[in-house]
Design an enzyme around this catalytic site. Structure first.
Site, PDB file in Angstrom:
ATOM      1  N   ASP A 123       0.833  -1.210   0.000  1.00 19.48           N
ATOM      2  CA  ASP A 123       0.000   0.000   0.000  1.00 19.48           C
ATOM      3  C   ASP A 123       0.868   1.260   0.000  1.00 19.48           C
ATOM      4  O   ASP A 123       1.989   1.252   0.512  1.00 19.48           O
ATOM      5  CB  ASP A 123      -0.905  -0.028   1.241  1.00 19.48           C
ATOM      6  CG  ASP A 123      -2.107   0.910   1.104  1.00 19.48           C
ATOM      7  OD1 ASP A 123      -2.338   1.438   0.000  1.00 19.48           O
ATOM      8  OD2 ASP A 123      -2.813   1.100   2.110  1.00 19.48           O
ATOM      9  N   ASN A 134     -11.012  -2.971  -5.236  1.00 14.45           N
ATOM     10  CA  ASN A 134     -10.297  -1.964  -6.036  1.00 14.45           C
ATOM     11  C   ASN A 134     -11.023  -1.595  -7.336  1.00 14.45           C
ATOM     12  O   ASN A 134     -10.686  -0.593  -7.979  1.00 14.45           O
ATOM     13  CB  ASN A 134      -8.857  -2.400  -6.331  1.00 14.45           C
ATOM     14  CG  ASN A 134      -7.931  -2.296  -5.129  1.00 14.45           C
ATOM     15  OD1 ASN A 134      -7.025  -3.117  -4.941  1.00 14.45           O
ATOM     16  ND2 ASN A 134      -8.126  -1.278  -4.291  1.00 14.45           N
TER      17      ASN A 134
HETATM   18  C1  IPE Z   1      -5.375  -2.829  -0.189  1.00 10.08           C
HETATM   19  O1  IPE Z   1      -5.030  -1.491  -0.380  1.00 10.08           O
HETATM   20  C2  IPE Z   1      -5.369  -3.558  -1.499  1.00 10.08           C
HETATM   21  C3  IPE Z   1      -4.064  -3.730  -2.140  1.00 10.08           C
HETATM   22  C4  IPE Z   1      -2.922  -3.375  -1.646  1.00 10.08           C
HETATM   23  C5  IPE Z   1      -4.104  -4.390  -3.413  1.00 10.08           C
HETATM   24  P1  IPE Z   1      -6.145  -0.371  -0.565  1.00 10.08           P
HETATM   25  O2  IPE Z   1      -5.416   0.904  -0.685  1.00 10.08           O
HETATM   26  O3  IPE Z   1      -7.067  -0.747  -1.656  1.00 10.08           O
HETATM   27  O4  IPE Z   1      -6.929  -0.490   0.819  1.00 10.08           O
HETATM   28  P2  IPE Z   1      -7.896   0.538   1.559  1.00 10.08           P
HETATM   29  O5  IPE Z   1      -8.912   0.982   0.557  1.00 10.08           O
HETATM   30  O6  IPE Z   1      -7.056   1.677   2.025  1.00 10.08           O
HETATM   31  O7  IPE Z   1      -8.473  -0.252   2.688  1.00 10.08           O
HETATM   32  C1  IPE Z   2      -1.503   0.243  -3.395  1.00 12.08           C
HETATM   33  O1  IPE Z   2      -1.310   1.625  -3.445  1.00 12.08           O
HETATM   34  C2  IPE Z   2      -1.700  -0.348  -4.767  1.00 12.08           C
HETATM   35  C3  IPE Z   2      -3.050  -0.889  -4.992  1.00 12.08           C
HETATM   36  C4  IPE Z   2      -4.047  -0.901  -4.145  1.00 12.08           C
HETATM   37  C5  IPE Z   2      -3.277  -1.459  -6.304  1.00 12.08           C
HETATM   38  P1  IPE Z   2      -2.536   2.621  -3.433  1.00 12.08           P
HETATM   39  O2  IPE Z   2      -2.937   2.910  -4.829  1.00 12.08           O
HETATM   40  O3  IPE Z   2      -3.623   2.112  -2.565  1.00 12.08           O
HETATM   41  O4  IPE Z   2      -1.845   3.890  -2.787  1.00 12.08           O
HETATM   42  P2  IPE Z   2      -2.476   4.922  -1.769  1.00 12.08           P
HETATM   43  O5  IPE Z   2      -3.102   4.140  -0.635  1.00 12.08           O
HETATM   44  O6  IPE Z   2      -3.515   5.688  -2.535  1.00 12.08           O
HETATM   45  O7  IPE Z   2      -1.343   5.764  -1.325  1.00 12.08           O
HETATM   46 MG    MG Z   3      -4.106   2.366  -0.610  1.00 10.23          MG
END
Ligand code: IPE
Ligand code: IPE
Ligand code: MG
Length: 248
Positions: A28, A76
């Protein structure tokens, strides 16, 4: 001895400083990494793929048997279509560029999650990559794609209910092992360590059953900044944890 208690016994016998057999990572913070640099979110995801490459190499070098990476959750899809399509594009690139190395390094690629909902060309690429590395005998790289833990558990319950309906399963015999055998992770080593980057302290529907006795580690590092040294630190912290499994 049930599979569950056998794995617990093995882990206890491992003692202090043990290497985790199976590490999972909620990758993340890509978006925040990009934002800090005034870059578009996709730049963060691109840097995130670099981190996947570094960290999976480091995990192999350390002798970790299985590495499970949360790349796309079943939630997602709620992101803007353009971001979802950017993520799919990066997955295509990753499979195109990294499959050769994984095949050569004897890596067994696995996918958990309903990736069949992806575009047909991507589904074929994934199927090819799985087939290509299926004969390998080395470390396992599991990518979670369109994965949701609650859906995984619901699917397990559904299959057991069908078996019971057909008279092939006695409901009274259903226990933890019965359910575990139906999960997507049934043939992986038990999960020892779950890491989440970027400072968020939640599981976001990842491996809810499997984390029952996993060690959890939440680090502030944004995923694109995570590397082999950060993984080594995490493994070091794991080695100092005392796993009691309810005992003393
Ligand atoms: C969790 O991260 C999913 C992945 C890393 C693929 P998100 O960024 O989607 O999670 P939330 O929405 O903050 O819970
Ligand atoms: C994790 O990074 C990647 C996926 C969930 C695919 P994010 O896209 O969630 O990054 P933040 O949480 O917005 O920083
Ligand atoms: Mg995220």
């Amino acid at each position: 001895v049930s599979r569950h208690s056998a794995s617990v016994a093995e882990a206890v016998a491992g003692g202090g400083g043990a290497l985790p057999r199976h590490v999972a990572i909620i990758m993340d913070g890509n978006g925040r990494w990009a934002k800090k640099r005034h870059l578009p979110r996709i730049a963060g995801h691109r840097a995130g793929v670099e981190a996947v490459r570094r960290v999976s190499r480091a995990a192999r070098a350390m002798g970790i048997e299985a590495l499970t990476l949360y790349a796309f959750s079943s939630e997602n899809w709620r992101r803007p279509e353009s971001e979802v399509s950017d993520l799919m594009g990066l997955l295509r690139l990753f499979l195109r560029n990294d499959l050769e190395e994984m095949a050569e390094e004897n890596v067994r690629l696995r996918v958990i999650g309903d990736y069949r909902r992806f575009a047909p060309d991507l589904v074929s690429m994934i199927d090819d990559a799985l087939a290509r590395t299926a004969v390998n005998t080395g470390p396992i790289l599991v990518i979670a794609l369109n994965y949701g833990s609650q859906a995984e558990i619901a699917a397990a319950a559904r299959r057991l209910a069908e078996q019971a309906r057909d008279g092939a399963l006695d409901p009274a015999s259903i226990d933890e092992d019965t359910i575990e055998r139906e999960l997507l992770t049934s043939d992986l080593p038990p999960l020892d360590l779950l890491i989440r980057t970027s400072g968020e302290v939640r599981l976001s529907n990842f491996l809810l059953w499997q984390t029952a006795y996993a060690e959890l580690l939440f680090v502030d590092t944004l995923w694109p900044d995570f590397d082999g040294a950060a993984l080594a630190d995490a493994v070091q912290v794991f080695g100092q944890r005392q796993r009691r499994y309810g005992g003393l």
